[in-house]
Design a protein around this motif. Structure first.
Motif, PDB file in Angstrom:
ATOM      1  N   PHE A  58      87.071  53.219  30.770  1.00 51.33           N
ATOM      2  CA  PHE A  58      85.809  52.496  30.874  1.00 51.33           C
ATOM      3  C   PHE A  58      85.893  51.450  31.979  1.00 51.33           C
ATOM      4  O   PHE A  58      86.978  51.017  32.343  1.00 51.33           O
ATOM      5  N   GLY A  59      84.752  51.028  32.456  1.00 45.83           N
ATOM      6  CA  GLY A  59      84.692  49.892  33.359  1.00 45.83           C
ATOM      7  C   GLY A  59      84.138  50.225  34.724  1.00 45.83           C
ATOM      8  O   GLY A  59      84.044  51.389  35.104  1.00 45.83           O
ATOM      9  N   PRO A  60      83.789  49.172  35.456  1.00 44.00           N
ATOM     10  CA  PRO A  60      83.268  49.354  36.810  1.00 44.00           C
ATOM     11  C   PRO A  60      84.280  50.078  37.692  1.00 44.00           C
ATOM     12  O   PRO A  60      85.478  49.826  37.617  1.00 44.00           O
ATOM     13  N   ALA A  61      83.804  50.977  38.470  1.00 42.20           N
ATOM     14  CA  ALA A  61      84.612  51.742  39.435  1.00 42.20           C
ATOM     15  C   ALA A  61      85.657  52.636  38.783  1.00 42.20           C
ATOM     16  O   ALA A  61      86.549  53.131  39.456  1.00 42.20           O
ATOM     17  N   ILE A  81      85.340  55.593  37.779  1.00 42.69           N
ATOM     18  CA  ILE A  81      85.201  56.976  38.247  1.00 42.69           C
ATOM     19  C   ILE A  81      86.017  57.221  39.511  1.00 42.69           C
ATOM     20  O   ILE A  81      86.442  58.344  39.769  1.00 42.69           O
ATOM     21  N   SER A  82      86.292  56.176  40.279  1.00 37.28           N
ATOM     22  CA  SER A  82      87.029  56.349  41.531  1.00 37.28           C
ATOM     23  C   SER A  82      88.456  56.836  41.313  1.00 37.28           C
ATOM     24  O   SER A  82      89.031  57.487  42.171  1.00 37.28           O
ATOM     25  N   GLY A  83      89.051  56.545  40.160  1.00 36.16           N
ATOM     26  CA  GLY A  83      90.413  57.000  39.887  1.00 36.16           C
ATOM     27  C   GLY A  83      90.498  58.185  38.944  1.00 36.16           C
ATOM     28  O   GLY A  83      91.582  58.605  38.558  1.00 36.16           O
ATOM     29  N   LEU A  84      89.354  58.738  38.602  1.00 38.39           N
ATOM     30  CA  LEU A  84      89.323  59.810  37.613  1.00 38.39           C
ATOM     31  C   LEU A  84      90.014  61.089  38.091  1.00 38.39           C
ATOM     32  O   LEU A  84      90.684  61.759  37.317  1.00 38.39           O
ATOM     33  N   THR A  85      89.896  61.405  39.351  1.00 38.61           N
ATOM     34  CA  THR A  85      90.523  62.624  39.883  1.00 38.61           C
ATOM     35  C   THR A  85      92.032  62.610  39.673  1.00 38.61           C
ATOM     36  O   THR A  85      92.623  63.623  39.305  1.00 38.61           O
ATOM     37  N   GLU A  86      92.659  61.470  39.880  1.00 38.25           N
ATOM     38  CA  GLU A  86      94.114  61.380  39.699  1.00 38.25           C
ATOM     39  C   GLU A  86      94.502  61.654  38.250  1.00 38.25           C
ATOM     40  O   GLU A  86      95.522  62.281  37.980  1.00 38.25           O
ATOM     41  N   HIS A  87      93.687  61.204  37.312  1.00 39.90           N
ATOM     42  CA  HIS A  87      93.955  61.480  35.902  1.00 39.90           C
ATOM     43  C   HIS A  87      93.767  62.968  35.595  1.00 39.90           C
ATOM     44  O   HIS A  87      94.532  63.548  34.829  1.00 39.90           O
ATOM     45  N   ILE A  88      92.775  63.574  36.199  1.00 37.00           N
ATOM     46  CA  ILE A  88      92.501  64.996  35.960  1.00 37.00           C
ATOM     47  C   ILE A  88      93.646  65.859  36.472  1.00 37.00           C
ATOM     48  O   ILE A  88      94.119  66.753  35.766  1.00 37.00           O
ATOM     49  N   SER A 128      73.008  61.559  37.195  1.00 39.06           N
ATOM     50  CA  SER A 128      73.524  60.317  37.768  1.00 39.06           C
ATOM     51  C   SER A 128      74.034  60.546  39.188  1.00 39.06           C
ATOM     52  O   SER A 128      74.249  61.674  39.620  1.00 39.06           O
ATOM     53  N   THR A 129      74.258  59.460  39.890  1.00 37.56           N
ATOM     54  CA  THR A 129      74.814  59.551  41.248  1.00 37.56           C
ATOM     55  C   THR A 129      76.310  59.851  41.222  1.00 37.56           C
ATOM     56  O   THR A 129      76.887  60.202  42.245  1.00 37.56           O
ATOM     57  N   TYR A 130      76.938  59.736  40.059  1.00 30.20           N
ATOM     58  CA  TYR A 130      78.383  59.965  39.941  1.00 30.20           C
ATOM     59  C   TYR A 130      78.753  61.445  39.910  1.00 30.20           C
ATOM     60  O   TYR A 130      79.847  61.823  40.305  1.00 30.20           O
ATOM     61  N   LEU A 177      81.960  63.099  41.697  1.00 33.24           N
ATOM     62  CA  LEU A 177      83.068  63.575  40.874  1.00 33.24           C
ATOM     63  C   LEU A 177      83.420  65.013  41.214  1.00 33.24           C
ATOM     64  O   LEU A 177      84.586  65.350  41.426  1.00 33.24           O
ATOM     65  N   LEU A 178      82.418  65.882  41.283  1.00 32.92           N
ATOM     66  CA  LEU A 178      82.675  67.286  41.618  1.00 32.92           C
ATOM     67  C   LEU A 178      83.290  67.421  43.002  1.00 32.92           C
ATOM     68  O   LEU A 178      84.207  68.218  43.207  1.00 32.92           O
ATOM     69  N   ASP A 179      82.809  66.642  43.955  1.00 33.71           N
ATOM     70  CA  ASP A 179      83.361  66.686  45.308  1.00 33.71           C
ATOM     71  C   ASP A 179      84.819  66.232  45.322  1.00 33.71           C
ATOM     72  O   ASP A 179      85.670  66.874  45.931  1.00 33.71           O
ATOM     73  N   ASP A 180      85.110  65.145  44.623  1.00 31.15           N
ATOM     74  CA  ASP A 180      86.489  64.621  44.582  1.00 31.15           C
ATOM     75  C   ASP A 180      87.467  65.609  43.952  1.00 31.15           C
ATOM     76  O   ASP A 180      88.548  65.845  44.491  1.00 31.15           O
ATOM     77  N   VAL A 181      87.103  66.184  42.810  1.00 36.81           N
ATOM     78  CA  VAL A 181      88.043  67.107  42.150  1.00 36.81           C
ATOM     79  C   VAL A 181      88.165  68.413  42.913  1.00 36.81           C
ATOM     80  O   VAL A 181      89.241  69.009  42.963  1.00 36.81           O
TER      81      VAL A 181
END
Length: 67
Positions: free
Chosen positions: A15-18, A20-27, A46-48, A52-56
């Protein structure tokens, strides 16, 4: 006959601001294939979502989407 497999049920909630920016590393810690389960439209609208799809995808992760 079912082949041997491992099922790991340890949810990690981020949870928390930003966050989503580190989510790919967790995936990618879990492999190169992922199942993304979302609500009917909340994430998709959403704009996320495109980010997200682009990053992963750039990380080489194969994403299957389920709503």
């Amino acid at each position: 006959m079912i082949s041997p497999f491992l099922f790991k049920n340890i949810p990690q909630l981020i949870f928390g601001p930003a966050s989503i920016s580190g989510l790919t590393e967790h995936i990618i810690d879990y492999g190169k294939t992922t199942l993304l389960v979302t609500g009917e439209s909340s994430l998709k609208s959403s704009t996320y979502y495109p980010r997200l799809l682009d990053d992963v995808t750039k990380a080489g992760v194969d994403v299957t989407l389920a709503t």
